[in-house]
Write a protein that holds these residues in place. Sequence first.
Motif, PDB file in Angstrom:
ATOM      1  N   GLU A  69       0.988  -0.525  -0.374  1.00 31.07           N
ATOM      2  CA  GLU A  69       0.053  -0.132  -0.060  1.00 31.07           C
ATOM      3  C   GLU A  69       0.839   0.952  -0.109  1.00 31.07           C
ATOM      4  O   GLU A  69       1.072   2.245  -1.142  1.00 31.07           O
ATOM      5  CB  GLU A  69      -0.507  -0.058   1.200  1.00 31.07           C
ATOM      6  N   TYR A  70       2.506   1.564   0.658  1.00 34.18           N
ATOM      7  CA  TYR A  70       2.838   2.944   0.795  1.00 34.18           C
ATOM      8  C   TYR A  70       3.126   2.343  -0.107  1.00 34.18           C
ATOM      9  O   TYR A  70       3.792   4.085  -0.893  1.00 34.18           O
ATOM     10  CB  TYR A  70       4.132   2.462   2.181  1.00 34.18           C
ATOM     11  N   LEU A  71       4.822   1.339  -1.129  1.00 37.37           N
ATOM     12  CA  LEU A  71       4.611   1.389  -2.548  1.00 37.37           C
ATOM     13  C   LEU A  71       3.409   2.111  -3.236  1.00 37.37           C
ATOM     14  O   LEU A  71       4.120   3.153  -4.363  1.00 37.37           O
ATOM     15  CB  LEU A  71       5.544   0.688  -2.167  1.00 37.37           C
ATOM     16  N   LEU A  74      -3.625  -2.515  -8.729  1.00 41.02           N
ATOM     17  CA  LEU A  74      -3.738  -1.478  -8.005  1.00 41.02           C
ATOM     18  C   LEU A  74      -4.168  -0.422  -7.998  1.00 41.02           C
ATOM     19  O   LEU A  74      -4.276   0.038  -9.807  1.00 41.02           O
ATOM     20  CB  LEU A  74      -2.378  -1.197  -8.088  1.00 41.02           C
ATOM     21  N   ASN A  75      -5.838   0.134  -7.544  1.00 37.52           N
ATOM     22  CA  ASN A  75      -6.619   1.128  -7.675  1.00 37.52           C
ATOM     23  C   ASN A  75      -6.807   1.850  -7.067  1.00 37.52           C
ATOM     24  O   ASN A  75      -6.268   2.399  -5.942  1.00 37.52           O
ATOM     25  CB  ASN A  75      -7.705   0.980  -7.753  1.00 37.52           C
ATOM     26  N   TYR A  76      -6.340   3.034  -7.623  1.00 42.26           N
ATOM     27  CA  TYR A  76      -6.221   4.346  -6.316  1.00 42.26           C
ATOM     28  C   TYR A  76      -7.224   5.485  -6.590  1.00 42.26           C
ATOM     29  O   TYR A  76      -7.794   6.056  -8.068  1.00 42.26           O
ATOM     30  CB  TYR A  76      -4.657   4.818  -6.495  1.00 42.26           C
ATOM     31  N   ARG A  99      -8.487  -6.556  -1.233  1.00 38.50           N
ATOM     32  CA  ARG A  99      -7.546  -5.603  -0.261  1.00 38.50           C
ATOM     33  C   ARG A  99      -7.732  -3.956  -0.377  1.00 38.50           C
ATOM     34  O   ARG A  99      -7.166  -3.792  -1.386  1.00 38.50           O
ATOM     35  CB  ARG A  99      -6.501  -6.637   0.241  1.00 38.50           C
ATOM     36  N   SER A 100      -8.219  -3.642   0.986  1.00 37.09           N
ATOM     37  CA  SER A 100      -8.288  -2.475   0.599  1.00 37.09           C
ATOM     38  C   SER A 100      -7.680  -1.547   1.543  1.00 37.09           C
ATOM     39  O   SER A 100      -7.332  -2.159   2.538  1.00 37.09           O
ATOM     40  CB  SER A 100      -9.643  -1.373   0.197  1.00 37.09           C
ATOM     41  N   SER A 127      -6.944   0.309  -3.436  1.00 31.92           N
ATOM     42  CA  SER A 127      -7.354  -0.968  -3.416  1.00 31.92           C
ATOM     43  C   SER A 127      -6.057  -2.186  -4.719  1.00 31.92           C
ATOM     44  O   SER A 127      -5.921  -1.280  -5.090  1.00 31.92           O
ATOM     45  CB  SER A 127      -8.330  -1.735  -4.139  1.00 31.92           C
ATOM     46  N   MET A 128      -5.776  -3.146  -3.829  1.00 31.57           N
ATOM     47  CA  MET A 128      -5.231  -4.214  -4.470  1.00 31.57           C
ATOM     48  C   MET A 128      -6.384  -5.398  -4.539  1.00 31.57           C
ATOM     49  O   MET A 128      -6.797  -5.955  -3.338  1.00 31.57           O
ATOM     50  CB  MET A 128      -3.973  -4.228  -4.234  1.00 31.57           C
ATOM     51  N   ILE A 129      -6.205  -5.870  -5.605  1.00 34.76           N
ATOM     52  CA  ILE A 129      -7.383  -6.866  -5.952  1.00 34.76           C
ATOM     53  C   ILE A 129      -6.527  -8.246  -6.785  1.00 34.76           C
ATOM     54  O   ILE A 129      -5.837  -7.642  -8.363  1.00 34.76           O
ATOM     55  CB  ILE A 129      -8.116  -6.504  -6.805  1.00 34.76           C
TER      56      ILE A 129
END
Length: 339
Positions: A68-70, A183-185, A216-217, A275-277
């Motif tokens: 998430e940080y990166l 990866l969604n922002y 996961r978000s 979020s990461m899917i």
Amino acid sequence: MVVLSQTALDHYSSMKTCKPTNGLFTGIPVIDLKDPEAKTRIVEACQEFGFFKLVNHGVPFEFMTRLEYLAMNFFNLPQSEKDKAGPPDPFGYGNKRIGPNGDVGWIEYLLLNTNPQVNCNKTLSIFQENPQNFRSAVEDYILEVKRMTYEVLELMADGLGIEPRNVLSKLVSDEKSDSCFRLNYYPPCPELQALSGRNLIGFGEHTDPQIISVLRSNNTTGLQICLRDGTWVSVPPDQTSFFINIGDALQVMTNGRFRSVKHRVLADNMKSRISMIYFGGPPLSEKIAPFPSLLAEGEESLYEQFTWYEYKSSAYKSRLADYRLGLFEKKMQAILANI
Ligand SMILES: C=C1C[C@]23C[C@@]1(O)CC[C@H]2[C@@]12CC[C@H](O)[C@@](C)(C(=O)O1)[C@H]2[C@@H]3C(=O)O
Ligand SMILES: O=C(O)CCC(=O)C(=O)O
Ligand SMILES: [Fe+2]
């Protein structure tokens, strides 16, 4: 009075909005992966919702927070840097445009193949330029999530009573599996909130075409699912858990017993959502059809037989909200003729 700049107006004008819905839904099934009854609870959740929250999953929290940080560092780069990894083809960096057919959303994303060899040079260059090893964070995370996903798919097979128990997990663990990672922002949109009290649509309503999606978000709200009766409800976020979606391919493999759940994301007005899917798909050559042992005596497949390649090609010609399985449903006359 709120006055919007021309840039803000240009940004918002092509976007769809939505009235905020009241409250968070408390009825999402929560499955403990270590519960001896997990297989039964998973099947119930997939039949009723096509969606559940997974706890006690064994994926270390540090893997989630590091990625998430990166990812946040990446999305905070200057636009010209991010654009080097785009436009998506479908892999790469995308901004507002989703897919090739005119869908837009209040979103930026990175879409990657889970098979690192397939990722295009422009995406790989982003990883190489990142000093803190974005690439290894993605790879470590995917490895852990895949391991957990195989466990979930094996419990699903057990719960459905289909054998062998790896009949589903082997499709997504195959070296030719056609899986991807996203990866969604979703940036916040406070100006719009001040102006209209509405939310921008981050990712419009759709079902996922694959077998299973594992999301996961961070702790920002936004994800909504559509219940059987057609009402949209907001999923309470939980950064320590995973949310599992049934995709179209698994709906077909269970001859409609499991629901491919319609979902969407509303951008938050004040906080960014990330979020990461992981989307687990079968090999392109795989035939997608109901498991024979799931069909009751005389029960027919509701769908024409097709390969994952055929379904995916058709999906990529569709708009996000289209009912993609419709093209593959058997006509009622054909089903009745065989009874
Ligand atoms: C509009 C589209 C984007 C999408 C491909 C499609 O033509 C229809 C399905 C969309 C979807 C939804 C789930 C996943 O996010 C995704 C990667 C997928 O496999 O199907 C996206 C596609 C995309 O963004 O390219
Ligand atoms: O970003 C999210 O929370 C969900 C996005 C989604 O549904 C997708 O990428 O298919
Ligand atoms: Fe989705």
